[in-house]
Write a protein that holds these residues in place. Sequence first.
Motif, PDB file in Angstrom:
ATOM      1  N   UNK A 387      11.435   7.222 -20.370  1.00 37.21           N
ATOM      2  CA  UNK A 387      10.496   6.345 -19.679  1.00 37.21           C
ATOM      3  C   UNK A 387      10.111   5.187 -20.583  1.00 37.21           C
ATOM      4  N   UNK A 388       9.702   4.076 -19.955  1.00 38.93           N
ATOM      5  CA  UNK A 388       9.198   2.945 -20.730  1.00 38.93           C
ATOM      6  C   UNK A 388       7.693   3.038 -20.958  1.00 38.93           C
ATOM      7  N   UNK A 389       7.095   4.178 -20.607  1.00 42.85           N
ATOM      8  CA  UNK A 389       5.680   4.457 -20.871  1.00 42.85           C
ATOM      9  C   UNK A 389       5.575   5.721 -21.720  1.00 42.85           C
ATOM     10  N   UNK A 390       4.519   5.796 -22.537  1.00 43.04           N
ATOM     11  CA  UNK A 390       4.219   7.019 -23.276  1.00 43.04           C
ATOM     12  C   UNK A 390       3.143   7.807 -22.531  1.00 43.04           C
ATOM     13  N   UNK A 391       3.224   9.134 -22.523  1.00 40.43           N
ATOM     14  CA  UNK A 391       2.163   9.937 -21.896  1.00 40.43           C
ATOM     15  C   UNK A 391       0.840   9.737 -22.633  1.00 40.43           C
ATOM     16  N   UNK A 392      -0.248   9.798 -21.900  1.00 37.74           N
ATOM     17  CA  UNK A 392      -1.579   9.683 -22.488  1.00 37.74           C
ATOM     18  C   UNK A 392      -2.384  10.929 -22.141  1.00 37.74           C
ATOM     19  N   UNK A 393      -3.231  11.363 -23.067  1.00 39.64           N
ATOM     20  CA  UNK A 393      -3.911  12.657 -22.953  1.00 39.64           C
ATOM     21  C   UNK A 393      -5.428  12.498 -22.921  1.00 39.64           C
ATOM     22  N   UNK A 394      -6.061  13.272 -22.071  1.00 38.62           N
ATOM     23  CA  UNK A 394      -7.524  13.378 -22.016  1.00 38.62           C
ATOM     24  C   UNK A 394      -7.896  14.846 -22.193  1.00 38.62           C
ATOM     25  N   UNK A 395      -8.869  15.104 -23.064  1.00 39.76           N
ATOM     26  CA  UNK A 395      -9.358  16.463 -23.287  1.00 39.76           C
ATOM     27  C   UNK A 395     -10.801  16.566 -22.806  1.00 39.76           C
ATOM     28  N   UNK A 396     -11.087  17.625 -22.093  1.00 45.36           N
ATOM     29  CA  UNK A 396     -12.452  17.910 -21.651  1.00 45.36           C
ATOM     30  C   UNK A 396     -12.826  19.305 -22.129  1.00 45.36           C
TER      31      UNK A 396
END
Length: 713
Positions: A387-396
Motif C-alpha cells: 500500500x502507499x499508506x502506512x497503518x496508524x494505531x490508536x490505543x484506548x
Amino acid sequence: MKKLLHFYIPFLLFITSISCIQASTPVSYTLVEADYEMVGDGYYDNFSFNSELDSIWVRQKIAFILDARFDSAQDGDRVEVSYKYYEGGVKQKNEIFQYSDTEWTSEQGSHEIPMLGEGEDVGVKVVTWNVEWLGAEDKSRSTDSKEWQLRATASQILRMDADIYALQEVVVDGIRGDNLQLLLDRLNDKSEIQWAGFYSARHSFSWKGDDEDFPAQKTAFVYKTENVSLKKSYNLFEENFISDSEYELPNYDGSGHSFMSSGRLPLVMEADVTVDGVTKELVLVNLHFKCCSNGTERRQADANYLYNKLQEKYPTNNVIILGDYNNATYNGAEGPKRWGWYEEQAYFYAGGQNDGIDHFSISDELLDEFVSVESPYFTESEVGNISDHDPQLLLLSMNETVQKIGYFSSSTKAGNETEETEVAYVVRLHSVQDENVSVPLEITGEGLADADYTLSKESFEITQGVLSDTIFLTIQRDDEVEGTEKWTASVSSEDVLFYGENSQVLTVEDLPQIKVSLSSLELEEGKDDQLKLLLESTQYVRTEIGFTFEIPFKEDFGLSLSQDSVFIKKNNKKAEVIITLTDDNEIEEEATAEITVRAISDLQYMEGDLTFELVLKDNDKEEDKITGIDLRDADEFTFSISNNQLFVESLSKTRGLMNVVLYYLNAQKVLERELDLAPKQRVLVSEKELQNDQVYIIKYELNGEVRSLKIKA
C-alpha cells in the motif's frame, strides 16, 4: 493487564509454473523481473535489507513467488533461490527453501514475522489503514498481484493484532468481486480466532453501477468476534438521499452532487468492545474524504456537516473519527483544527501520521482512556510493499490508570563518516506525565564511543509536563579503514512500555577508500599508447573528492599530464589522468620519474600520499642515426629541391638503379623509393611537399656502397 495481538505474513500465485524435482539436491531458480514486480519490488528489481524484519519479509515474499512458480510442488521438494537485495549496494544471495505441508520455508533463517507488542496489553487497539485498491491490482502502485495484496494484507492485520480495523479502498463490485470476503477468508484460515467485517453500501458515483475503469472503492471494518460485538452498522447521511445522485442537505455549504467525495459516505460501526471483563461501547466513523489540493473546500464543507451531525446524533457517546482524512498538513491536527472540530473541545486530535493524511479524532468522553501512540514503526518495509499508506494505531485503555506508553524513533537508518552524519533519537510518551521520566540510551555493535561517535547525553530526560526528549548521535571521522558497520540503538525502562520496536539499527558507511593504479609502469618516447593513471573509489562518493599530482623535474623528463588535478564527482566512483612522454629526438639513458598522488582534502581517503616510480625509455638509437655530407651532388647523381619537392638527376650516360630513403633528422622515415634512372634523366622523388626549413637526410645505395647526405628544404 491484557493481551495484545500481533501480526504474521503470507504470499501469492502468478505467472508460468516450473516443474520441481523431488530430491535432496535442490533445483536452482533465479528471480526475474516479473517475480520482483509480483511482490511490489519491481521498481529496482531487488529486495531491501535495512533490518532483520526486512530479511524475514523477503523470505515470505520468496515463499509466495515459489508458490506461483512451482505449483506442482510436493513435500520434500527443495529449491535454491538466487535473488538480489540492496544493503548499501546491490548484492546477490542464494537461499534454500523446502516445501512441506503446503508451504515453502527457508532452511537458512527465520520465516515468522514477530508480532507487535507481544505479551503486553494496553486495552483496545484500533487501526486505520488505506489498503490501496485492495482487489484491483492493476490500479495499485505497490504491486501488480491481487493474490499478494490479499495475502500480505491479511498477514499484516494478524501481526498488528488490533481489535478493530477501519479500512479504506477495499474494492467490492460485480466485476472485481467481494475482496473484503476474500480477506476475511484468509484471516480466518490463518488465525485461531474468528474475524468478521462489513463494507459500505456507498462509494463515489455508486449510482453509475459497475465500471471496469473505476472499480468501487469501499470503506470497511474488520474486527475480532471474540471481544467485539457489533450492534449496528450503516452509512451516515443515507437518509439524506433524494435520488441516486442528489442529496437533501439543509445548511450544507457545498454542492450536493459532490457531497462526501460524490457519494463516499462515512461508514459507522456501533460496537461493544470487551477486554478483561470490562466492556466499553464505541462508535467508530470511517472516513475517506476527497483527495488532493483541489478538494480543500469540499473537505471543509463535508467536515463541518459531519461534525454537526455527530454532535446531534452522538452527543455523549464514545466516538472515534478515523480514516483517510486526505489532509497532509504537518502534524495532521491542522486539518481538523481548520475545520473547527476542536474549538468547542467536544473532539480532540488523537494521533496518526505526522506528515501524512491518515488520522484519529476522539470525543471528549474518551480522553480519560486515550493513549496516543503514533506509528512511526509501521514503515513501508513492515507493511510489505502492499500500500502507499502506512497503518496508524490508536490505543484506548480500559483501566482507570493509563500506563506510561512510549515509542522510540530515529531520524535516519543510514549514516556515513564523510558527512559526519547526525542522528536524532527520540523517545515520546503517550501523554504528559506528572513526574519526571528517565530512559537510558544504549549503543551496541561495532561502533566505539568517542572514537566512532559522540552522544549529546546518555539518557532521555522527559520532565514533568513534557512529552518527549531527543538525543543526538554524531558519527565521527577516523583514519581507520573499517568498511560498513551496523550499530544498534536501544532503550528500555521499567517505567515505560515501548510499543513497537525499542531498538533502531544504524548502517554506517566508512570513508570511501581510493585505489590508485597505473596502466603500466613504463613509458616510451613516441609511443601512440598513452599511460592512464586511474583513481577508483570502493563506493560511490557522496561528495566530490579532489586529487593533485606531483612529478619533480616533469619538464626535464618531457612528461605531460592531461590535467594537474582531477575530481571524482558526486555519485561516481572513478576518474583518470593521461600521462604522455614527449619524443625529443635525443639519445638518452633510461630514467625513472616519481609521480605522487595526493588528496586535496585532509580526509583519509588513502593511506597517506601514494608515490609511483615510472620508467622512462628512449626510442632514439645510435644505429639509426645517419651521418652524411652536406652536398647536393654525389658522383653520378645530383639531388635538388624545387618548389619543396625533392628531385634526383642522373649525370652519367649509363642507366642507374638506386634505392632512395628520405628521413627526418631524427631518423624517422618519410618515404622510400626504388628508382631506375635513364641517362641524363631528372625524376621526382617525394610524393608530397617537404616542410620549409626542415632538414632531411637522404640515404641511398650506389654500386653496393651506402651513402648519405643532408639537405634542407
